[in-house]
Design a protein around this motif. Sequence first.
Motif, PDB file in Angstrom:
ATOM      1  N   MET A   1      95.933  52.756  29.217  1.00 19.69           N
ATOM      2  CA  MET A   1      95.516  51.387  28.945  1.00 19.69           C
ATOM      3  C   MET A   1      94.470  50.962  29.974  1.00 19.69           C
ATOM      4  N   MET A   2      93.425  50.322  29.498  1.00 18.47           N
ATOM      5  CA  MET A   2      92.324  49.976  30.385  1.00 18.47           C
ATOM      6  C   MET A   2      92.710  48.961  31.445  1.00 18.47           C
ATOM      7  N   PHE A   3      93.582  48.044  31.112  1.00 21.38           N
ATOM      8  CA  PHE A   3      93.880  46.964  32.045  1.00 21.38           C
ATOM      9  C   PHE A   3      95.134  47.225  32.862  1.00 21.38           C
ATOM     10  N   SER A   4      95.566  48.476  32.971  1.00 21.70           N
ATOM     11  CA  SER A   4      96.773  48.724  33.744  1.00 21.70           C
ATOM     12  C   SER A   4      96.458  49.257  35.137  1.00 21.70           C
ATOM     13  N   ARG A  67      98.171  38.106  38.356  1.00 21.48           N
ATOM     14  CA  ARG A  67      97.585  36.937  37.687  1.00 21.48           C
ATOM     15  C   ARG A  67      96.786  36.075  38.670  1.00 21.48           C
ATOM     16  N   VAL A  68      97.253  35.997  39.908  1.00 20.25           N
ATOM     17  CA  VAL A  68      96.514  35.249  40.940  1.00 20.25           C
ATOM     18  C   VAL A  68      95.141  35.892  41.147  1.00 20.25           C
ATOM     19  N   TYR A  69      95.112  37.219  41.259  1.00 25.55           N
ATOM     20  CA  TYR A  69      93.828  37.914  41.393  1.00 25.55           C
ATOM     21  C   TYR A  69      92.948  37.646  40.172  1.00 25.55           C
ATOM     22  N   GLY A  70      93.535  37.712  38.989  1.00 23.07           N
ATOM     23  CA  GLY A  70      92.773  37.445  37.763  1.00 23.07           C
ATOM     24  C   GLY A  70      92.189  36.047  37.754  1.00 23.07           C
ATOM     25  N   ALA A  71      92.982  35.073  38.222  1.00 25.98           N
ATOM     26  CA  ALA A  71      92.497  33.685  38.271  1.00 25.98           C
ATOM     27  C   ALA A  71      91.374  33.539  39.308  1.00 25.98           C
ATOM     28  N   LEU A  72      91.557  34.117  40.486  1.00 28.96           N
ATOM     29  CA  LEU A  72      90.512  34.059  41.518  1.00 28.96           C
ATOM     30  C   LEU A  72      89.225  34.709  41.030  1.00 28.96           C
ATOM     31  N   LEU A  73      89.360  35.863  40.395  1.00 28.51           N
ATOM     32  CA  LEU A  73      88.185  36.546  39.858  1.00 28.51           C
ATOM     33  C   LEU A  73      87.497  35.707  38.792  1.00 28.51           C
ATOM     34  N   SER A  74      88.288  35.088  37.922  1.00 27.55           N
ATOM     35  CA  SER A  74      87.703  34.262  36.853  1.00 27.55           C
ATOM     36  C   SER A  74      86.948  33.076  37.429  1.00 27.55           C
ATOM     37  N   ILE A  75      87.511  32.437  38.431  1.00 26.96           N
ATOM     38  CA  ILE A  75      86.842  31.295  39.080  1.00 26.96           C
ATOM     39  C   ILE A  75      85.549  31.756  39.745  1.00 26.96           C
ATOM     40  N   SER A 154      88.044  40.228  34.218  1.00 26.20           N
ATOM     41  CA  SER A 154      88.934  39.348  34.989  1.00 26.20           C
ATOM     42  C   SER A 154      89.984  38.696  34.097  1.00 26.20           C
ATOM     43  N   LEU A 155      89.557  38.256  32.923  1.00 27.54           N
ATOM     44  CA  LEU A 155      90.502  37.646  31.984  1.00 27.54           C
ATOM     45  C   LEU A 155      91.506  38.678  31.480  1.00 27.54           C
ATOM     46  N   GLY A 156      91.069  39.926  31.347  1.00 30.20           N
ATOM     47  CA  GLY A 156      91.995  40.995  30.994  1.00 30.20           C
ATOM     48  C   GLY A 156      93.063  41.180  32.057  1.00 30.20           C
ATOM     49  N   ILE A 157      92.658  41.084  33.319  1.00 32.37           N
ATOM     50  CA  ILE A 157      93.619  41.182  34.420  1.00 32.37           C
ATOM     51  C   ILE A 157      94.550  39.977  34.405  1.00 32.37           C
ATOM     52  N   LEU A 158      93.992  38.803  34.158  1.00 29.81           N
ATOM     53  CA  LEU A 158      94.780  37.574  34.175  1.00 29.81           C
ATOM     54  C   LEU A 158      95.827  37.529  33.071  1.00 29.81           C
ATOM     55  N   PHE A 159      95.441  37.940  31.871  1.00 31.25           N
ATOM     56  CA  PHE A 159      96.328  37.759  30.716  1.00 31.25           C
ATOM     57  C   PHE A 159      97.032  39.032  30.235  1.00 31.25           C
ATOM     58  N   LYS A 160      96.844  40.149  30.923  1.00 38.82           N
ATOM     59  CA  LYS A 160      97.508  41.397  30.528  1.00 38.82           C
ATOM     60  C   LYS A 160      99.006  41.261  30.708  1.00 38.82           C
ATOM     61  N   ARG A 161      99.721  41.570  29.672  1.00 42.76           N
ATOM     62  CA  ARG A 161     101.181  41.573  29.747  1.00 42.76           C
ATOM     63  C   ARG A 161     101.629  42.951  30.243  1.00 42.76           C
TER      64      ARG A 161
END
Length: 163
Positions: A1-4, A67-75, A154-161
């Motif tokens: 999986m790409m986002f793992s 998810r924190v990293y994903g949010a920081l990256l998105s911002i 970044s959104l993939g990192i944030l929202f990946k389950r």
Amino acid sequence: MMFSGRTPFFLGFAACAAAIAAAIFYFQHHLGLEPCPLCIFQRISIMVIGAIFLIGMLHGPRGTLRRVYGALLSIACLSGMGIAIRHLWLQYGTHEELACGGTLEFMLENDPLMKVIEDVFRGTGDCGEIVWSLFGISIPGWTLIFITGLLVLSLGILFKREA
């Protein structure tokens, strides 16, 4: 999986490192294009994004921290995109009021930081000039496309389950 795992962090860091290397070694040293103040701010935003990706790659966060990293990256990506959009607006608009301001180094030596930031975003003649393009898209346009790709990652990192 790409986002793992650490893979998306590695991909993001590698892309940022390649972009900065291209900016410095190809555009600046090979082509001789000196970066305008907004170009420098875009480089800084890519470096910040790259640093967050690097820290995430080394840390290998899971769960909430991921998810924190994903949010920081998105911002950080949205901030970089805002700078690129402002730069494109200066390039493609009709702005007779653009001053020929000095280099960023000169501005930092002679003015307070907040005035420098204000002046940079107001725009200089250097920022309004298109010095290179590919397929009709200038450097800040390509930067916007690049950072948009990083935002998707970044959104993939944030929202990946996680499984």
